[in-house]
Design a protein around this motif. Structure first.
Motif, PDB file in Angstrom:
ATOM      1  N   SER A   3      74.212  18.838 -34.797  1.00 61.96           N
ATOM      2  CA  SER A   3      75.482  19.147 -34.379  1.00 61.96           C
ATOM      3  C   SER A   3      75.443  20.016 -33.371  1.00 61.96           C
ATOM      4  O   SER A   3      74.766  21.080 -33.211  1.00 61.96           O
ATOM      5  N   LYS A   5      78.152  22.699 -30.775  1.00 67.71           N
ATOM      6  CA  LYS A   5      79.344  23.434 -30.764  1.00 67.71           C
ATOM      7  C   LYS A   5      80.100  23.175 -29.509  1.00 67.71           C
ATOM      8  O   LYS A   5      79.218  23.309 -28.503  1.00 67.71           O
ATOM      9  N   SER A  39      82.598  21.311 -33.764  1.00 67.38           N
ATOM     10  CA  SER A  39      81.185  21.297 -34.283  1.00 67.38           C
ATOM     11  C   SER A  39      81.250  19.779 -34.742  1.00 67.38           C
ATOM     12  O   SER A  39      81.516  19.374 -35.494  1.00 67.38           O
ATOM     13  N   LYS A 175      80.988  22.500 -24.103  1.00 71.91           N
ATOM     14  CA  LYS A 175      79.764  22.605 -24.844  1.00 71.91           C
ATOM     15  C   LYS A 175      79.073  23.993 -24.702  1.00 71.91           C
ATOM     16  O   LYS A 175      79.015  24.717 -23.818  1.00 71.91           O
TER      17      LYS A 175
END
Length: 177
Positions: A3, A5, A39, A175
């Motif tokens: 994952s 963020k 996320s 990002k």
């Protein structure tokens, strides 16, 4: 892949709404101050998680008197409930690049489940080399379910403010490194 963020870029995103007025027209508005962290695994958008907050006091309909009324106890009661939040609970594939993003919306001190119909617009890189992602999401809520019940009857029948509120989000996120 794990994952990643992403932080919503408020300069390239918007949180908008519309609601019926006098049963003949829609009034549009927006919130100017909001933030969110997404996320998800870029290879699997269904792993999406989101935490978002909106400053209730930042509401604007481009009409000062109406905006002050919306911030008052009659509607958002922004002094008592200064923040609107959304916390996702699931994200399900609903078609090509289309998802149903479900979660809990807290508005006016009331928390209810809401599903956003979401289109994944894709990835790109900005001129500074930062990775970005885009989404377009829509949902409908019944404002009276959140305790926003103020209204006035019309002499000819009907009411001043509709109950159904359409929400539209245009989201661009960067990002987080």
């Amino acid at each position: 892949m794990s994952s990643i963020k992403w932080e919503v870029d408020p300069d390239h995103s918007s949180v908008e709404f519309s609601v019926a007025h006098l049963m003949i027209n829609k009034i549009k508005g927006a919130f100017e101050h909001f933030e969110a962290i997404l996320s998800f695994d870029p290879n699997d958008v269904t792993t999406m998680g989101i935490q978002a907050s909106i400053e209730a006091n930042s509401i604007t309909t481009r009409q000062r008197q109406r905006d002050e009324h919306l911030r008052s106890e009659d509607f958002f009661h922004a002094a008592k409930y200064p923040v609107i939040t959304f916390q996702s609970t699931s994200c399900v594939l609903a078609g090509e690049r289309q998802y149903e993003l479900a979660g809990n919306l807290t508005l006016h001190g009331v928390t209810k489940p809401v599903t956003f119909h979401t289109v994944f617009e894709g990835f790109n890189q900005d001129p500074r080399g930062r990775e970005r992602v885009g989404f377009h999401s829509t949902a409908r809520i019944e404002r009276n379910e959140f305790g926003l019940t103020f209204n006035s009857p019309l002499e000819t029948g009907g009411i001043v403010v509709g109950n159904e509120v359409s929400i539209e989000l245009y989201i661009e996120a960067i990002k987080v490194i």
